[in-house]
Design a protein around this motif. Structure first.
Motif, PDB file in Angstrom:
ATOM      1  N   PHE A  58       0.854  -1.190   0.000  1.00  0.00           N
ATOM      2  CA  PHE A  58       0.000   0.000   0.000  1.00  0.00           C
ATOM      3  C   PHE A  58       0.885   1.233   0.000  1.00  0.00           C
ATOM      4  O   PHE A  58       2.091   1.144   0.237  1.00  0.00           O
ATOM      5  CB  PHE A  58      -0.947   0.002   1.207  1.00  0.00           C
ATOM      6  CG  PHE A  58      -0.252  -0.084   2.542  1.00  0.00           C
ATOM      7  CD1 PHE A  58       0.154   1.055   3.211  1.00  0.00           C
ATOM      8  CD2 PHE A  58       0.007  -1.322   3.135  1.00  0.00           C
ATOM      9  CE1 PHE A  58       0.798   0.987   4.435  1.00  0.00           C
ATOM     10  CE2 PHE A  58       0.644  -1.416   4.356  1.00  0.00           C
ATOM     11  CZ  PHE A  58       1.051  -0.255   5.007  1.00  0.00           C
ATOM     12  N   PRO A  62      -3.646   5.531   1.443  1.00  0.00           N
ATOM     13  CA  PRO A  62      -3.870   4.208   0.842  1.00  0.00           C
ATOM     14  C   PRO A  62      -5.155   4.091   0.038  1.00  0.00           C
ATOM     15  O   PRO A  62      -6.161   4.741   0.328  1.00  0.00           O
ATOM     16  CB  PRO A  62      -3.895   3.276   2.060  1.00  0.00           C
ATOM     17  CG  PRO A  62      -4.202   4.150   3.225  1.00  0.00           C
ATOM     18  CD  PRO A  62      -3.597   5.472   2.909  1.00  0.00           C
ATOM     19  N   SER A  66      -6.000  -1.550  -2.260  1.00  0.00           N
ATOM     20  CA  SER A  66      -4.952  -2.151  -1.428  1.00  0.00           C
ATOM     21  C   SER A  66      -5.566  -2.862  -0.227  1.00  0.00           C
ATOM     22  O   SER A  66      -5.126  -3.954   0.161  1.00  0.00           O
ATOM     23  CB  SER A  66      -3.967  -1.084  -0.955  1.00  0.00           C
ATOM     24  OG  SER A  66      -3.312  -0.465  -2.038  1.00  0.00           O
ATOM     25  N   VAL A  67      -6.579  -2.249   0.357  1.00  0.00           N
ATOM     26  CA  VAL A  67      -7.266  -2.872   1.485  1.00  0.00           C
ATOM     27  C   VAL A  67      -7.934  -4.173   1.047  1.00  0.00           C
ATOM     28  O   VAL A  67      -7.868  -5.189   1.747  1.00  0.00           O
ATOM     29  CB  VAL A  67      -8.306  -1.907   2.100  1.00  0.00           C
ATOM     30  CG1 VAL A  67      -9.127  -2.621   3.168  1.00  0.00           C
ATOM     31  CG2 VAL A  67      -7.616  -0.685   2.687  1.00  0.00           C
ATOM     32  N   VAL A  93      -4.946   1.146   7.007  1.00  0.00           N
ATOM     33  CA  VAL A  93      -5.104  -0.084   6.226  1.00  0.00           C
ATOM     34  C   VAL A  93      -5.472  -1.244   7.155  1.00  0.00           C
ATOM     35  O   VAL A  93      -6.400  -2.019   6.862  1.00  0.00           O
ATOM     36  CB  VAL A  93      -3.807  -0.404   5.447  1.00  0.00           C
ATOM     37  CG1 VAL A  93      -3.861  -1.816   4.867  1.00  0.00           C
ATOM     38  CG2 VAL A  93      -3.606   0.611   4.330  1.00  0.00           C
ATOM     39  N   ILE A 143      -9.235   6.073   3.481  1.00  0.00           N
ATOM     40  CA  ILE A 143      -8.716   5.422   2.286  1.00  0.00           C
ATOM     41  C   ILE A 143      -9.307   6.144   1.072  1.00  0.00           C
ATOM     42  O   ILE A 143     -10.198   6.994   1.221  1.00  0.00           O
ATOM     43  CB  ILE A 143      -9.063   3.913   2.253  1.00  0.00           C
ATOM     44  CG1 ILE A 143     -10.570   3.694   2.400  1.00  0.00           C
ATOM     45  CG2 ILE A 143      -8.292   3.166   3.341  1.00  0.00           C
ATOM     46  CD1 ILE A 143     -10.983   2.226   2.303  1.00  0.00           C
TER      47      ILE A 143
END
Length: 372
Positions: A58, A62, A66-67, A93, A143
């Motif tokens: 990440f 982020p 990515s999560v 994250v 995010i």
């Protein structure tokens, strides 16, 4: 939710105990690039009695994608615990992986963002590597999905255990030490005067301010005891804003970061050093339902926490600290910047501010912030 604080003393004995007591067989380690510089904890990680699945795919600020990738790895690897080591992005994250891990589907097309959050009991430990954001103490995570900021908020994402390891601050660049400390300082001050403040939040703010001022010199000298205290102060300030949210200082600082290339804490301090003295003179514009006398009392309590006789002296002291640690004031480049800045302010955060701010006042403050 009560949060347990452990330390890195005795060779990370309490960390080892946390893994054992939670019977963790596979631990997801969410970490950022700073881990490679954190010699003490990095050397201990292979000694922890559990299989470790590392996730570091990440970026700062982020992305949702990515999560989603982290959730997929958590599930497919059969992880049963999460440890986050890093700054705000790593913690955000990890928080989202915890929240989304028991949701339906694979998160495609923003699927997790639209589902109701169902709390889970996944063991979650955070090791903050800066003494500033206080993210480990808040219910918030940020995010980005399709270029848009997504604010995720739920109490169940707060790590139930936090480890303070003063060694992680030894290698932090000096500018980051300055800006993150000022971020914690601003959190404490803003929460103190917020319209949402409570006796509990003000207690956290008061203690955080005192700890910051008492340990500032040792912190910059990289004294372990002072570093540990500064981590505690940032945590307390995080607990305060978790109750109250931030106010005008933070509402006004975000665009300064992108326009002038300064860090978040630096930008917040730039705003507070001008906002604080203005608000003291504008108590008649109080929008806190508790009234003008309450606000005057709060300014007096902030001053007392800072070791000052009056609010005016406290505002001066804040400005002196800003100068003492060598943070610079960027110069306004063009009138266009002022137009961008004054339209960037989050109106929700302004509602938390105890003094009403109209557009002309915001513009005037920005001109002062930029040294005009």
């Amino acid at each position: 939710m009560s949060q347990k604080i452990i330390t890195a003393e005795n060779g990370y004995a309490e960390l080892d105990r946390w893994v054992k007591e939670n019977n963790i067989k596979k631990l997801m380690l969410v970490c950022d690039s700073s881990l490679q510089f954190l010699t003490s904890i990095n050397e201990h990680l292979p000694e922890i009695d559990t299989e470790m699945i590392r996730f570091d795919d990440f970026q700062p600020n982020p992305l949702y994608e990515s999560v989603v990738k982290g959730v997929d790895i958590f599930r497919s690897s059969g992880c049963d615990g999460i440890m986050a080591i890093g700054g705000g992005s790593a913690l955000d994250v990890a928080k989202c992986i915890k929240l989304y891990s028991n949701m339906k589907g694979d998160g495609a097309e923003g699927g997790y963002l639209s589902q109701e959050i169902v709390p889970n009991s996944i063991p979650f430990l955070a090791v903050p590597t800066t003494a500033g954001t206080g993210s480990e103490a808040t219910r918030y995570a940020v995010i980005y999905y399709q270029g848009n900021k997504q604010s995720v908020a739920d109490y169940s994402c707060i790590p139930e255990t936090v480890m303070f390891d003063p060694s992680v601050l030894r290698t932090l660049p000096v500018y980051q030490k300055k800006s993150t400390m000022m971020d914690a300082f601003c959190h404490a001050i803003e929460s103190f005067w917020s319209v949402n403040s409570t006796d509990e939040s003000m207690g956290y703010s008061r203690e955080a301010i005192k700890i910051i001022l008492e340990n500032m010199d040792g912190y910059f000298a990289n004294d372990d005891a002072a570093n540990a205290n500064m981590l505690r102060a940032a945590n307390l300030a995080g607990k305060a804003i978790n109750i109250t949210q931030t106010t005008a200082g933070h509402a006004m600082c975000y665009k300064l970061t992108s326009l002038y290339g300064v860090s978040h804490g630096h930008a917040a301090a730039l705003c507070i050093r001008k906002l604080f003295p203005y608000m003291i003179t504008a108590v008649d514009k109080c929008i806190d339902k508790r009234g003008e006398e309450h606000l005057r009392k709060i300014f007096g309590e902030i001053a007392a926490a800072m070791g000052c006789d009056t609010a005016e002296k406290a505002a001066e002291k804040f400005n002196e600290i800003f100068g003492k640690i060598g943070l610079e004031v960027p110069k306004m480049r063009s009138e266009a910047d002022i137009d961008i800045l004054k339209t960037s302010v989050n109106p929700v955060r302004l509602k938390n501010n105890p003094v009403g701010l109209d557009v002309p006042t915001v513009e005037k403050l920005y001109r002062e912030i930029l040294g005009e």
